[in-house]
Design a protein around this motif. Sequence first.
Motif, PDB file in Angstrom:
ATOM      1  N   ILE A   2       0.855  -1.185   0.000  1.00  0.00           N
ATOM      2  CA  ILE A   2       0.000   0.000   0.000  1.00  0.00           C
ATOM      3  C   ILE A   2       0.889   1.232   0.000  1.00  0.00           C
ATOM      4  O   ILE A   2       1.810   1.348   0.810  1.00  0.00           O
ATOM      5  CB  ILE A   2      -0.941   0.019   1.214  1.00  0.00           C
ATOM      6  N   THR A   3       0.619   2.129  -0.948  1.00  0.00           N
ATOM      7  CA  THR A   3       1.330   3.396  -1.011  1.00  0.00           C
ATOM      8  C   THR A   3       0.343   4.523  -0.757  1.00  0.00           C
ATOM      9  O   THR A   3      -0.875   4.331  -0.863  1.00  0.00           O
ATOM     10  CB  THR A   3       2.010   3.583  -2.382  1.00  0.00           C
ATOM     11  N   TYR A   4       0.879   5.692  -0.420  1.00  0.00           N
ATOM     12  CA  TYR A   4      -0.003   6.825  -0.119  1.00  0.00           C
ATOM     13  C   TYR A   4       0.682   8.136  -0.476  1.00  0.00           C
ATOM     14  O   TYR A   4       1.905   8.196  -0.670  1.00  0.00           O
ATOM     15  CB  TYR A   4      -0.395   6.842   1.358  1.00  0.00           C
ATOM     16  N   THR A   5      -0.115   9.162  -0.534  1.00  0.00           N
ATOM     17  CA  THR A   5       0.372  10.532  -0.617  1.00  0.00           C
ATOM     18  C   THR A   5      -0.680  11.432  -0.010  1.00  0.00           C
ATOM     19  O   THR A   5      -1.838  11.031   0.159  1.00  0.00           O
ATOM     20  CB  THR A   5       0.694  10.952  -2.068  1.00  0.00           C
ATOM     21  N   ARG A   6      -0.284  12.619   0.317  1.00  0.00           N
ATOM     22  CA  ARG A   6      -1.197  13.658   0.817  1.00  0.00           C
ATOM     23  C   ARG A   6      -1.154  14.814  -0.170  1.00  0.00           C
ATOM     24  O   ARG A   6      -0.075  15.172  -0.647  1.00  0.00           O
ATOM     25  CB  ARG A   6      -0.743  14.169   2.186  1.00  0.00           C
ATOM     26  N   ILE A   7      -2.317  15.378  -0.464  1.00  0.00           N
ATOM     27  CA  ILE A   7      -2.337  16.568  -1.323  1.00  0.00           C
ATOM     28  C   ILE A   7      -3.290  17.596  -0.731  1.00  0.00           C
ATOM     29  O   ILE A   7      -4.291  17.257  -0.104  1.00  0.00           O
ATOM     30  CB  ILE A   7      -2.737  16.239  -2.784  1.00  0.00           C
ATOM     31  N   LEU A  14      -6.297  15.848   1.182  1.00  0.00           N
ATOM     32  CA  LEU A  14      -6.760  14.536   0.730  1.00  0.00           C
ATOM     33  C   LEU A  14      -5.632  13.530   0.915  1.00  0.00           C
ATOM     34  O   LEU A  14      -4.468  13.841   0.641  1.00  0.00           O
ATOM     35  CB  LEU A  14      -7.160  14.573  -0.754  1.00  0.00           C
ATOM     36  N   VAL A  15      -5.981  12.354   1.391  1.00  0.00           N
ATOM     37  CA  VAL A  15      -5.023  11.257   1.500  1.00  0.00           C
ATOM     38  C   VAL A  15      -5.406  10.227   0.450  1.00  0.00           C
ATOM     39  O   VAL A  15      -6.527   9.710   0.455  1.00  0.00           O
ATOM     40  CB  VAL A  15      -5.028  10.630   2.910  1.00  0.00           C
ATOM     41  N   LEU A  16      -4.485   9.944  -0.455  1.00  0.00           N
ATOM     42  CA  LEU A  16      -4.696   8.961  -1.511  1.00  0.00           C
ATOM     43  C   LEU A  16      -3.903   7.712  -1.168  1.00  0.00           C
ATOM     44  O   LEU A  16      -2.755   7.813  -0.735  1.00  0.00           O
ATOM     45  CB  LEU A  16      -4.220   9.502  -2.857  1.00  0.00           C
TER      46      LEU A  16
END
Length: 158
Positions: A2-7, A14-16
């Motif tokens: 699982i990978t993520y980013t915040r924008i 938003l957390v993707l």
Amino acid sequence: MITYTRIDSPVGELVLTAVDGKLASVSMSGTVDPDWQLAAFDKEKQQLAEYFAGTRTVFELELATAGTDFQRRVWDEIDRIPYGKTISYGDLTDRLGLPRERVRAVAAAIGANPLLVVRPCHRVIGADGSLTGYAGGLDRKEFLLTHEGVLQPQLELS
């Protein structure tokens, strides 16, 4: 993995997350698991930026399959609601060929949508036009529908 980013966005952070490179969730909660790995999410960031800039009306992203068969059936129908349009929970239930007594099950499936903004559950409203239910909060639902031209901006009088 699982990978993520915040924008940052006009509706807040938003957390993707993605599973095996496919977008799995867009959340407004800000919660990140310490086992997740930070990633770039360039295509998702670009398309969300275009959406909020008003130049994108349809997302073209590879999505991770999740949810029950029933939830996926409801979500597929939500994906068919055009930009700038809304539908009531009852009308959505009808489109799915379900009896009206299943409207609460349809609403529960909508509430379980992991892809806020990208899967446009904000376009589902009450039969009387009220903005009922949205995992991101009704203020964000109102913002998204105003952004898409469904609602008129509210003037603040001083």
